[in-house]
Design a protein around this motif. Structure first.
Motif, PDB file in Angstrom:
ATOM      1  N   TRP A  32      65.485   2.170   1.046  1.00 37.64           N
ATOM      2  CA  TRP A  32      64.119   1.915   0.599  1.00 37.64           C
ATOM      3  C   TRP A  32      63.301   3.186   0.741  1.00 37.64           C
ATOM      4  O   TRP A  32      63.294   3.801   1.805  1.00 37.64           O
ATOM      5  N   VAL A  33      62.654   3.568  -0.338  1.00 38.65           N
ATOM      6  CA  VAL A  33      61.811   4.773  -0.329  1.00 38.65           C
ATOM      7  C   VAL A  33      60.356   4.329  -0.257  1.00 38.65           C
ATOM      8  O   VAL A  33      59.901   3.517  -1.073  1.00 38.65           O
ATOM      9  N   LYS A  34      59.641   4.850   0.708  1.00 41.23           N
ATOM     10  CA  LYS A  34      58.232   4.481   0.912  1.00 41.23           C
ATOM     11  C   LYS A  34      57.367   5.711   0.707  1.00 41.23           C
ATOM     12  O   LYS A  34      57.543   6.721   1.393  1.00 41.23           O
ATOM     13  N   GLN A  35      56.429   5.628  -0.219  1.00 38.92           N
ATOM     14  CA  GLN A  35      55.577   6.758  -0.539  1.00 38.92           C
ATOM     15  C   GLN A  35      54.298   6.756   0.292  1.00 38.92           C
ATOM     16  O   GLN A  35      53.824   5.702   0.727  1.00 38.92           O
ATOM     17  N   ALA A  36      53.745   7.939   0.481  1.00 41.78           N
ATOM     18  CA  ALA A  36      52.477   8.070   1.198  1.00 41.78           C
ATOM     19  C   ALA A  36      51.340   7.554   0.320  1.00 41.78           C
ATOM     20  O   ALA A  36      51.437   7.542  -0.905  1.00 41.78           O
ATOM     21  N   VAL A  37      50.278   7.112   0.969  1.00 38.48           N
ATOM     22  CA  VAL A  37      49.075   6.681   0.257  1.00 38.48           C
ATOM     23  C   VAL A  37      47.879   7.403   0.860  1.00 38.48           C
ATOM     24  O   VAL A  37      47.968   8.036   1.914  1.00 38.48           O
ATOM     25  N   VAL A  38      46.749   7.312   0.181  1.00 39.34           N
ATOM     26  CA  VAL A  38      45.531   7.935   0.698  1.00 39.34           C
ATOM     27  C   VAL A  38      45.066   7.158   1.923  1.00 39.34           C
ATOM     28  O   VAL A  38      45.470   6.015   2.148  1.00 39.34           O
ATOM     29  N   SER A  39      44.197   7.757   2.705  1.00 43.90           N
ATOM     30  CA  SER A  39      43.673   7.118   3.900  1.00 43.90           C
ATOM     31  C   SER A  39      43.017   5.782   3.555  1.00 43.90           C
ATOM     32  O   SER A  39      42.326   5.652   2.545  1.00 43.90           O
ATOM     33  N   LYS A  40      43.237   4.801   4.418  1.00 43.47           N
ATOM     34  CA  LYS A  40      42.667   3.473   4.213  1.00 43.47           C
ATOM     35  C   LYS A  40      41.390   3.257   5.028  1.00 43.47           C
ATOM     36  O   LYS A  40      40.873   2.157   5.105  1.00 43.47           O
ATOM     37  N   HIS A  41      40.903   4.322   5.662  1.00 39.77           N
ATOM     38  CA  HIS A  41      39.691   4.192   6.467  1.00 39.77           C
ATOM     39  C   HIS A  41      38.507   3.821   5.579  1.00 39.77           C
ATOM     40  O   HIS A  41      38.253   4.455   4.551  1.00 39.77           O
ATOM     41  N   LYS A  42      37.769   2.789   5.966  1.00 41.74           N
ATOM     42  CA  LYS A  42      36.593   2.314   5.247  1.00 41.74           C
ATOM     43  C   LYS A  42      35.407   2.215   6.210  1.00 41.74           C
ATOM     44  O   LYS A  42      35.567   2.292   7.426  1.00 41.74           O
ATOM     45  N   VAL A  43      34.231   2.022   5.632  1.00 42.63           N
ATOM     46  CA  VAL A  43      33.034   1.830   6.459  1.00 42.63           C
ATOM     47  C   VAL A  43      33.226   0.633   7.379  1.00 42.63           C
ATOM     48  O   VAL A  43      32.779   0.631   8.530  1.00 42.63           O
ATOM     49  N   ARG A  61      39.906  -2.986  17.981  1.00 40.85           N
ATOM     50  CA  ARG A  61      39.794  -1.613  17.484  1.00 40.85           C
ATOM     51  C   ARG A  61      40.658  -1.435  16.235  1.00 40.85           C
ATOM     52  O   ARG A  61      41.795  -1.916  16.180  1.00 40.85           O
ATOM     53  N   PRO A  62      40.152  -0.738  15.223  1.00 40.04           N
ATOM     54  CA  PRO A  62      40.930  -0.548  13.991  1.00 40.04           C
ATOM     55  C   PRO A  62      42.164   0.314  14.226  1.00 40.04           C
ATOM     56  O   PRO A  62      42.126   1.280  14.991  1.00 40.04           O
ATOM     57  N   THR A  63      43.251  -0.044  13.584  1.00 42.19           N
ATOM     58  CA  THR A  63      44.510   0.690  13.724  1.00 42.19           C
ATOM     59  C   THR A  63      45.004   1.182  12.378  1.00 42.19           C
ATOM     60  O   THR A  63      46.195   1.361  12.164  1.00 42.19           O
ATOM     61  N   VAL A  64      44.083   1.389  11.449  1.00 44.61           N
ATOM     62  CA  VAL A  64      44.441   1.740  10.088  1.00 44.61           C
ATOM     63  C   VAL A  64      45.128   3.101  10.020  1.00 44.61           C
ATOM     64  O   VAL A  64      44.808   4.021  10.788  1.00 44.61           O
ATOM     65  N   SER A  65      46.072   3.229   9.101  1.00 44.80           N
ATOM     66  CA  SER A  65      46.820   4.471   8.924  1.00 44.80           C
ATOM     67  C   SER A  65      45.925   5.577   8.371  1.00 44.80           C
ATOM     68  O   SER A  65      45.061   5.325   7.528  1.00 44.80           O
ATOM     69  N   PRO A  66      46.113   6.822   8.834  1.00 44.93           N
ATOM     70  CA  PRO A  66      45.327   7.935   8.304  1.00 44.93           C
ATOM     71  C   PRO A  66      45.730   8.329   6.888  1.00 44.93           C
ATOM     72  O   PRO A  66      45.032   9.096   6.226  1.00 44.93           O
ATOM     73  N   GLY A  67      46.849   7.808   6.419  1.00 46.13           N
ATOM     74  CA  GLY A  67      47.299   8.118   5.063  1.00 46.13           C
ATOM     75  C   GLY A  67      47.959   9.474   4.961  1.00 46.13           C
ATOM     76  O   GLY A  67      48.012  10.252   5.919  1.00 46.13           O
ATOM     77  N   GLY A  68      48.482   9.783   3.776  1.00 51.69           N
ATOM     78  CA  GLY A  68      49.125  11.070   3.538  1.00 51.69           C
ATOM     79  C   GLY A  68      50.342  11.302   4.414  1.00 51.69           C
ATOM     80  O   GLY A  68      50.950  10.361   4.937  1.00 51.69           O
ATOM     81  N   LYS A  69      50.690  12.574   4.600  1.00 54.76           N
ATOM     82  CA  LYS A  69      51.846  12.905   5.416  1.00 54.76           C
ATOM     83  C   LYS A  69      51.641  12.508   6.874  1.00 54.76           C
ATOM     84  O   LYS A  69      52.580  12.091   7.559  1.00 54.76           O
ATOM     85  N   SER A  70      50.394  12.608   7.360  1.00 56.47           N
ATOM     86  CA  SER A  70      50.112  12.210   8.744  1.00 56.47           C
ATOM     87  C   SER A  70      50.438  10.741   8.956  1.00 56.47           C
ATOM     88  O   SER A  70      51.002  10.361   9.990  1.00 56.47           O
ATOM     89  N   GLY A  71      50.087   9.925   7.966  1.00 57.54           N
ATOM     90  CA  GLY A  71      50.392   8.507   8.062  1.00 57.54           C
ATOM     91  C   GLY A  71      51.886   8.241   8.093  1.00 57.54           C
ATOM     92  O   GLY A  71      52.364   7.408   8.872  1.00 57.54           O
ATOM     93  N   LEU A  72      52.638   8.950   7.249  1.00 59.71           N
ATOM     94  CA  LEU A  72      54.091   8.788   7.241  1.00 59.71           C
ATOM     95  C   LEU A  72      54.701   9.249   8.562  1.00 59.71           C
ATOM     96  O   LEU A  72      55.618   8.614   9.094  1.00 59.71           O
ATOM     97  N   ASP A  73      54.193  10.367   9.103  1.00 57.57           N
ATOM     98  CA  ASP A  73      54.709  10.887  10.378  1.00 57.57           C
ATOM     99  C   ASP A  73      54.462   9.894  11.512  1.00 57.57           C
ATOM    100  O   ASP A  73      55.330   9.684  12.372  1.00 57.57           O
ATOM    101  N   GLU A  74      53.267   9.285  11.517  1.00 57.77           N
ATOM    102  CA  GLU A  74      52.954   8.302  12.558  1.00 57.77           C
ATOM    103  C   GLU A  74      53.853   7.074  12.436  1.00 57.77           C
ATOM    104  O   GLU A  74      54.325   6.534  13.432  1.00 57.77           O
ATOM    105  N   GLU A  75      54.082   6.654  11.190  1.00 57.19           N
ATOM    106  CA  GLU A  75      54.934   5.482  10.989  1.00 57.19           C
ATOM    107  C   GLU A  75      56.363   5.774  11.436  1.00 57.19           C
ATOM    108  O   GLU A  75      57.005   4.948  12.089  1.00 57.19           O
ATOM    109  N   ALA A  76      56.861   6.963  11.107  1.00 53.33           N
ATOM    110  CA  ALA A  76      58.221   7.342  11.511  1.00 53.33           C
ATOM    111  C   ALA A  76      58.334   7.409  13.028  1.00 53.33           C
ATOM    112  O   ALA A  76      59.323   6.962  13.621  1.00 53.33           O
TER     113      ALA A  76
END
Length: 275
Positions: A32-43, A61-76
């Motif tokens: 399974w290939v999972k692509q990065a997405v933009v940051s999901k941080h909202k107001v 507390r919000p635990t939303v992914s920062p998105g991009g490569k940072s998000g993928l690195d955190e998930e890994a």
């Protein structure tokens, strides 16, 4: 192999892969290939963080992914940490600048539960919910927290065991481990309520199986009992505006009602103090 696999992925992406996550059959393996997405941080997440501090409820507390490569690195990193603790998670096969490759970890549990109910196999559906709850309890007993243990993020592996996927949210970096595990329990039970309408008995089954396997002294119970008490004013406000609430808010209200009927916060606190 790495170069060939990377080339295959890049070729697939260049021709327009369907969906953020897509399957890839490679040399006899289901990947399974999972692509990065933009940051999901909202107001809204700022409001959520403020509410968590105001109510003194770390699990909000919000635990939303920062998105991009940072998000993928955190998930890994989250995935590898759980794998080291013996949790049934997919293999991390490869990482790229804008994607990661994961091994197959079984079929989506939500689909199995819904199929069983549609076929009138209530006993099978109950068994699957019990197995999922025990799988989550085992994950917690290993000192981990998932972040989003919804039925769609749990799998039924080929050997019949429960697996876990989707590790974008890492609550352990935002709150104490016990609060992260309590949050897992709430999200798991909410998922049952959300996905399987008019079957509160299955929510009860999930909770009872979790408690039976985790034990009445489980770390998650103290913050769980605390949050049930502290969000009572929020529940009252939601009840006032019930006719205007969306589906998720209504499911949250119904889940809270069932939990308060099934889980006596004072009793949980007494058991914890007696330990």
């Amino acid at each position: 192999m790495s170069k060939q696999l990377k080339s295959e992925i890049e070729c697939t992406l260049s021709t327009g892969a369907k969906g953020r996550v897509f399957p890839l059959h490679w040399q006899g393996q289901d990947l399974w290939v999972k692509q990065a997405v933009v940051s999901k941080h909202k107001v809204w997440h700022r409001v959520q963080r403020f509410a968590a501090g105001l109510l003194v409820i770390p699990m909000l507390r919000p635990t939303v992914s920062p998105g991009g490569k940072s998000g993928l690195d955190e998930e890994a990193s989250h995935l590898l940490r759980m794998r080291e603790h013996g949790v049934q998670v997919p293999e991390l096969v490869m990482t790229g600048e804008s994607w990661i490759v994961l091994g197959d970890n079984g079929s989506i549990l939500k689909d199995h539960v819904k199929t069983a109910l549609a076929d009138g196999e209530d006993g099978k559906a109950r068994d699957l919910i019990e197995k999922a709850a025990r799988g989550l309890a085992d994950l917690h007993l290993r000192g981990c927290a998932h972040g989003a243990p919804l039925l769609r993020n749990m799998t039924l592996r080929h050997d019949g065991s429960i697996g876990f996927i989707d590790f974008e949210e890492d609550p352990e970096g935002c709150m104490p481990a016990a609060d992260a595990q309590a949050r897992d329990v709430l999200l798991f039970l909410f998922s049952i309520q959300r996905e399987i309408k008019k079957r509160p008995d299955l929510l009860h089954v999930g909770w009872e199986a979790y408690l039976d396997h985790a034990g009445e002294q489980a770390d998650a119970l103290r913050p769980l009992s605390t949050v049930l008490r502290r969000i009572f004013p929020v529940y009252l406000v939601l009840m006032l505006f019930r006719r205007w609430l969306g589906t998720d808010a209504l499911n949250a209200v119904q889940t809270y009602q069932i939990l308060c009927r099934d889980i006596d916060p004072r009793q949980l606190m007494r058991k914890q103090r007696a330990a």
